[in-house]
Design a protein around this motif. Structure first.
Motif, short mmCIF file in Angstrom:
data_model
loop_
_atom_site.label_atom_id
_atom_site.label_comp_id
_atom_site.label_asym_id
_atom_site.label_seq_id
_atom_site.Cartn_x
_atom_site.Cartn_y
_atom_site.Cartn_z
N LYS A 1 0.83 -1.38 0.11
CA LYS A 1 0.07 0.10 0.15
C LYS A 1 0.90 1.22 0.17
CE LYS A 1 -3.84 -0.17 2.31
NZ LYS A 1 -4.89 -0.13 3.33
N ARG A 2 1.90 1.23 0.94
CA ARG A 2 2.81 2.36 0.85
C ARG A 2 3.67 2.63 -0.58
NH1 ARG A 2 5.96 0.66 4.57
NH2 ARG A 2 4.72 0.91 6.29
N ILE A 3 3.89 1.51 -1.05
CA ILE A 3 4.52 1.73 -2.40
C ILE A 3 3.62 2.21 -3.52
CG2 ILE A 3 5.54 0.14 -4.40
CD1 ILE A 3 6.52 -1.59 -2.27
N LEU A 4 2.27 1.90 -3.47
CA LEU A 4 1.53 2.31 -4.44
C LEU A 4 0.99 3.88 -4.04
CD1 LEU A 4 -1.35 -0.72 -4.48
CD2 LEU A 4 0.31 0.03 -6.18
N HIS A 5 0.97 4.25 -2.66
CA HIS A 5 0.91 5.80 -2.22
C HIS A 5 1.97 6.63 -3.04
CE1 HIS A 5 -2.16 4.56 0.89
NE2 HIS A 5 -2.57 4.57 -0.17
N GLN A 6 3.29 6.14 -2.84
CA GLN A 6 4.47 6.58 -3.42
C GLN A 6 4.29 6.94 -4.77
OE1 GLN A 6 7.76 4.28 -1.66
NE2 GLN A 6 7.70 5.33 0.32
N PHE A 7 3.89 5.91 -5.62
CA PHE A 7 3.66 5.81 -7.09
C PHE A 7 2.65 6.81 -7.37
CE2 PHE A 7 1.36 4.57 -10.60
CZ PHE A 7 2.35 4.54 -11.73
N ASN A 8 1.71 6.89 -6.63
CA ASN A 8 0.57 7.97 -7.00
C ASN A 8 1.03 9.29 -6.59
OD1 ASN A 8 -1.37 6.24 -7.72
ND2 ASN A 8 -2.08 5.89 -5.69
N SER A 9 1.86 9.58 -5.97
CA SER A 9 2.54 11.03 -5.50
C SER A 9 3.40 11.27 -6.56
CB SER A 9 3.19 10.75 -4.24
OG SER A 9 2.65 10.58 -3.06
N ILE A 10 4.08 10.37 -7.28
CA ILE A 10 5.08 10.80 -8.35
C ILE A 10 4.42 11.14 -9.65
CG2 ILE A 10 6.85 9.57 -9.89
CD1 ILE A 10 7.68 7.70 -7.72
N VAL A 11 3.21 10.32 -9.78
CA VAL A 11 2.24 10.49 -10.97
C VAL A 11 1.86 11.96 -10.63
CG1 VAL A 11 0.17 9.89 -12.09
CG2 VAL A 11 2.09 8.15 -11.30
N ILE A 12 1.45 12.13 -9.49
CA ILE A 12 0.75 13.71 -9.33
C ILE A 12 1.62 14.80 -9.78
CG2 ILE A 12 0.12 15.27 -7.40
CD1 ILE A 12 -2.28 13.84 -7.98
N PHE A 13 2.87 14.43 -9.27
CA PHE A 13 3.67 15.75 -9.81
C PHE A 13 3.91 15.74 -11.10
CE2 PHE A 13 5.22 15.08 -5.29
CZ PHE A 13 4.78 16.50 -4.86
N TYR A 14 4.17 14.55 -11.78
CA TYR A 14 4.27 14.45 -13.36
C TYR A 14 2.80 15.07 -13.88
CZ TYR A 14 4.60 13.05 -18.09
OH TYR A 14 4.88 13.15 -19.66
N PHE A 15 1.84 14.74 -13.49
CA PHE A 15 0.61 15.47 -13.84
C PHE A 15 0.59 17.09 -14.09
CE2 PHE A 15 -3.72 17.16 -12.82
CZ PHE A 15 -4.40 16.88 -14.06
N VAL A 16 1.24 17.47 -12.86
CA VAL A 16 1.32 18.85 -12.78
C VAL A 16 2.38 19.45 -13.86
CG1 VAL A 16 2.15 20.91 -11.48
CG2 VAL A 16 0.82 19.11 -10.36
N PHE A 17 3.50 18.87 -13.97
CA PHE A 17 4.61 19.10 -14.89
C PHE A 17 4.05 18.90 -16.35
CE2 PHE A 17 7.78 17.14 -17.81
CZ PHE A 17 8.74 18.35 -17.90
N PHE A 18 3.14 18.08 -16.79
CA PHE A 18 2.65 17.66 -17.93
C PHE A 18 2.00 18.79 -18.38
CE2 PHE A 18 -1.03 16.14 -20.31
CZ PHE A 18 -0.37 15.47 -21.41
N ASN A 19 0.71 19.21 -17.44
CA ASN A 19 -0.03 20.18 -17.81
C ASN A 19 0.58 21.72 -18.24
OD1 ASN A 19 -2.58 18.89 -18.08
ND2 ASN A 19 -2.59 18.71 -15.73
N LEU A 20 1.61 21.86 -17.19
CA LEU A 20 2.22 23.13 -17.29
C LEU A 20 3.31 23.20 -18.60
CD1 LEU A 20 3.53 23.80 -13.44
CD2 LEU A 20 1.59 24.59 -14.97
N SER A 21 3.85 22.11 -18.89
CA SER A 21 4.45 21.89 -20.14
C SER A 21 3.71 21.94 -21.30
CB SER A 21 5.51 20.56 -20.06
OG SER A 21 6.13 20.45 -18.90
N LEU B 1 -5.26 22.93 -7.86
CA LEU B 1 -5.61 22.38 -6.33
C LEU B 1 -4.34 21.53 -5.97
CD1 LEU B 1 -9.46 21.49 -7.07
CD2 LEU B 1 -8.64 23.35 -5.70
N ILE B 2 -3.83 21.00 -6.82
CA ILE B 2 -2.81 20.00 -6.54
C ILE B 2 -1.36 20.90 -5.69
CG2 ILE B 2 -0.87 18.29 -7.32
CD1 ILE B 2 -3.03 17.33 -9.33
N ILE B 3 -1.36 21.90 -6.49
CA ILE B 3 0.06 22.78 -6.23
C ILE B 3 -0.42 23.28 -4.66
CG2 ILE B 3 1.03 25.05 -6.50
CD1 ILE B 3 0.68 24.10 -9.51
N ILE B 4 -1.73 23.97 -4.54
CA ILE B 4 -2.08 24.43 -3.25
C ILE B 4 -1.95 23.29 -2.26
CG2 ILE B 4 -4.19 25.37 -1.95
CD1 ILE B 4 -2.63 27.41 -3.69
N GLN B 5 -2.48 22.14 -2.40
CA GLN B 5 -2.59 21.14 -1.21
C GLN B 5 -1.12 20.70 -1.09
OE1 GLN B 5 -4.97 17.82 -2.39
NE2 GLN B 5 -5.39 17.33 -0.16
#
Length: 593
Positions: free
Chosen positions: A44-64, A88-92
């Protein structure tokens, strides 16, 4: 030089898109593993860490993508929801980093759970948005509406089957054929079950079934189009032409408002139904309030969508003496079976006309002309005749049988309920396996007729049955035209009604013939009843569903699917092609009597 630069930007953009597609698929897998399987804390912890990485890529993707786009403002307007999520992701994330340094002010474990849950919601919404945009691209291709509609139901059934196979969906696991049967029954809003919904499935599994019922009842194209309107501020002319065939809306300019009205009416009626059921159902039936709330919502959605699924093991038999709850459920599936055009003319327009009398709202609501169309009049009259005659006939047939020990008021109430439920609702307050053969034949007729066009129900539809009766009556009395309510019915409508009825009979007889081969130990009337129930997407059974072989279940699955799509649409999806002929042969009569 400029072209080279644009080429490089396009390559970078394509690479970002490919990575995002891979990550989106990985996120779906991660969410399914976490919520569908029993896993330990390390995984579960590994999956949560993976989701956090994807979240940051999501922000990077949209801004790029925003920076790389030659027209950033236009791109921002087009993808405004994605950028709202990004903001919302950036604020949170900033808030999380700020509070994590002061653990005495907030529980860090609670904060982490909130952040992870939010991240999963963001990712799920993003994937849903991408799915909606992809569905709109499909509409723009040269695919006939009936074929795309058929494909959407097949896709939803497949996804539902996979979700019901997850370990957390059931208490002790489920076979592939039973998962497929349940998913098809839910998506096709039938209600036939091979395992008990209330005891076999976990709350998670019941939630999946409820969502499948809602999506299947309204149609997945309704939801994707609604979100397309929300995302893009409207839909193009090609999408309007496509959707006009699905929703039977001739006025292309009204397609968007039609879909929004359908969803508004649906959720409003279901919300009122859930509140009433929560009030009427007794507390001792439930372990806690959350279970009662879920049960009320589940039955409200199941009733309005004419699905017939119940979390009670004996369907509604255990609450058969709770007349207010029974009437509330009956009202829900009667409204769901009338069709959205009729509901609009009966409920929405009078409501808006009343609201318009309020002074400050008068200029914000267009004038409403409350006049019933020919379709609505025919639907309401046919429905009323079927309900009244059905109640009387069932009361007489079962007066000294299944209704023997009931009071006169209860007998009338149960006769009324069982007269309206065969019209694709599928709920029952009496044991269907104990009703007489004559009653079974009459209920089969009601199941074959079904609900009304544009509704959540199946069958050949009330208007088709009415047109067939009117045409036969006209021919017997020597009239050339079919006329009703000072209007003449078009020959095309009558032909479609007859073809739909004949095709339905052909499918029903073929399926019954096949079942007599695969299910040799079953009674013929039980088998025939099951097939008609599956075609009418009703869900009533004389108790043989769980005893069917694998081949028998596959036959019933196919009948549920054909009944939901419609025999005409299903036949066209398989064999039809559009041909325009600019010539006519000489006409000649053929002797038929």
């Amino acid at each position: 030089m400029l072209q080279d630069q644009q080429g490089k930007i396009k390559k970078i953009s394509d690479i970002l898109d490919r990575i995002m597609i891979v990550l989106a698929g990985s996120v779906i897998t991660a969410l399914v593993i976490e919520y569908g399987f029993y896993i330990n804390e390390i995984v579960k912890r590994i999956l949560h860490q993976f989701n956090s990485i994807v979240i940051f890529y999501f922000v990077f993707f949209n801004l790029s993508k925003l920076v790389l786009n030659p027209n950033p403002l236009s791109y921002l307007r087009k993808k405004w929801i994605e950028f709202l999520l990004t903001f919302l992701i950036i604020i949170q994330s900033i808030g999380f980093l700020f509070y994590i340094r002061e653990p005495q002010t907030i529980d860090i474990k609670t904060l982490t759970r909130i952040y992870i849950a939010s991240a999963q919601i963001y990712l799920t919404l993003d994937i849903a948005l991408k799915t909606v945009r992809y569905s709109q691209r499909l509409i723009q291709k040269s695919i006939h509406p009936t074929r795309l509609l058929t494909f959407s139901f097949l896709l939803l059934i497949s996804l539902g089957t996979l979700l019901l196979l997850l370990p957390k969906a059931t208490h002790n696991g489920i076979s592939l054929i039973d998962a497929l049967f349940t998913a098809t029954s839910a998506v096709c809003v039938t209600g036939l079950i091979v395992v008990d919904t209330g005891t076999y499935f976990t709350r998670f599994g019941q939630f999946i079934i409820m969502v499948l019922i809602q999506l299947g009842g309204l149609g997945i194209m309704t939801f994707t189009t609604f979100f397309a309107i929300l995302l893009n501020g409207g839909i193009g002319i090609k999408e309007r032409v496509f959707l006009s065939e699905i929703f039977s809306e001739k006025n292309l300019s009204k397609i968007s408002s039609t879909i929004i009205r359908i969803l508004f009416l649906t959720f409003s009626i279901e919300a009122v139904g859930a509140i009433l059921l929560y009030y009427f159902l007794p507390d001792p039936m439930f372990k806690n309030k959350s279970e009662k709330i879920f049960c009320s919502i589940f039955h409200s959605i199941s009733a309005f969508c004419n699905a017939g699924f119940s979390t009670f093991s004996n369907n509604l038999i255990d609450i058969k003496n709770n007349i207010p709850a029974i009437i509330a459920i009956a009202t829900l599936f009667i409204l769901g079976g009338l069709g959205f055009l009729v509901l609009s003319e009966l409920i929405e327009k009078p409501f808006l006309k009343a609201i318009r009398r309020i002074k400050f709202l008068r200029n914000k609501i267009a004038p409403q002309k409350v006049v019933l169309s020919l379709h609505s009049k025919l639907t309401i009259y046919t429905t009323a005749i079927l309900i009244i005659s059905g109640t009387v006939i069932l009361l007489l047939l079962e007066f000294n049988n299944t209704l023997k020990n009931e009071t006169l008021l209860s007998k009338i109430a149960h006769a009324f309920f069982q007269a309206v439920t065969p019209r694709t609702a599928g709920f029952n307050t009496i044991d269907i396996s104990k009703i007489g053969i004559t009653t079974s034949l009459f209920i089969m007729l009601l199941m074959w007729i079904g609900a009304s066009p544009g509704s959540t129900g199946g069958g050949i539809k009330t208007t088709s049955f009415a047109l067939i009766v009117l045409k036969i009556s006209s021919m017997v009395t020597g009239k050339e035209r079919v006329e009703i309510f000072n209007k003449q019915i078009s020959e095309e409508s009558i032909s479609r009604a007859f073809v739909s009825a004949l095709l339905s009979v052909l499918f029903i007889l073929t399926a019954t013939f096949a079942l007599t081969i695969t299910e040799k130990n079953l009674n013929f009337i039980d088998t025939f009843f099951e097939v008609v129930s599956a075609f009418g997407t009703v869900g009533l059974s004389r108790g043989i569903t769980q005893d069917l072989t694998i081949f028998g279940k596959l036959i019933i699955i196919m009948m549920m699917f054909i009944g939901r799509i419609g025999p005409l649409a299903f036949s066209f999806a398989l064999f039809g092609k559009i041909e325009k002929r600019n010539y006519e042969f000489q006409k000649e009569s053929v002797l038929v009597t």
